[in-house]
Design a protein around this motif. Sequence first.
Motif, PDB file in Angstrom:
ATOM      1  N   ARG A 123       0.755  -1.161   0.055  1.00 42.49           N
ATOM      2  CA  ARG A 123      -0.048  -0.031   0.020  1.00 42.49           C
ATOM      3  C   ARG A 123       0.777   1.346   0.072  1.00 42.49           C
ATOM      4  NH1 ARG A 123      -2.894  -0.529   6.274  1.00 42.49           N
ATOM      5  NH2 ARG A 123      -1.224   0.008   7.374  1.00 42.49           N
ATOM      6  N   GLN A 124       0.292   2.162  -0.617  1.00 43.64           N
ATOM      7  CA  GLN A 124       0.882   3.618  -0.659  1.00 43.64           C
ATOM      8  C   GLN A 124       0.066   4.703  -0.408  1.00 43.64           C
ATOM      9  OE1 GLN A 124       2.733   4.148  -4.586  1.00 43.64           O
ATOM     10  NE2 GLN A 124       4.474   5.272  -3.482  1.00 43.64           N
ATOM     11  N   ARG A 179       6.032   2.952  -1.076  1.00 46.48           N
ATOM     12  CA  ARG A 179       5.210   1.658  -1.122  1.00 46.48           C
ATOM     13  C   ARG A 179       5.590   0.668  -0.087  1.00 46.48           C
ATOM     14  NH1 ARG A 179       3.600  -0.357  -6.932  1.00 46.48           N
ATOM     15  NH2 ARG A 179       3.162   2.123  -7.039  1.00 46.48           N
ATOM     16  N   TYR A 183      -1.736  -2.424  -3.831  1.00 44.66           N
ATOM     17  CA  TYR A 183      -1.271  -2.980  -4.957  1.00 44.66           C
ATOM     18  C   TYR A 183      -0.872  -4.252  -4.906  1.00 44.66           C
ATOM     19  CZ  TYR A 183       0.008   1.926  -6.578  1.00 44.66           C
ATOM     20  OH  TYR A 183      -0.092   3.471  -6.989  1.00 44.66           O
TER      21      TYR A 183
END
Length: 116
Positions: A37-38, A44, A94
Amino acid sequence: VQLQASGGGLVQAGGSLRLSCAASGRTFSRYDMGWFRQTPGKERLLVAESSWSGGRSNYADSVKGRFAISRDNAKNTVYLQMDSLEPEDTAVYYCAAKDGTLWRHWGQGTQVTVSS
């Protein structure tokens, strides 16, 4: 391998979401898979990862006990079940596939927003 993430959305704090990442290709089962996740302006970060067989998983300390990664190699899909969501979990998530020692293959990201 190509990855397509889905399942993000807006949820209230304490709620749940399940992210899915569908992979194309016949070699999905050979890859360790991960969810990252970012947030804007931040790097990230790895949230959870699963070994190729699903027999081993690791989690960031911030999500341990709340998130669970799983995979269905027959469906070429990896999941991230997210429970007890907190506003701090708000991010773009992601999925990624590890090729050797590097995370080489990435999905397009799915937004998760947790309201307080």
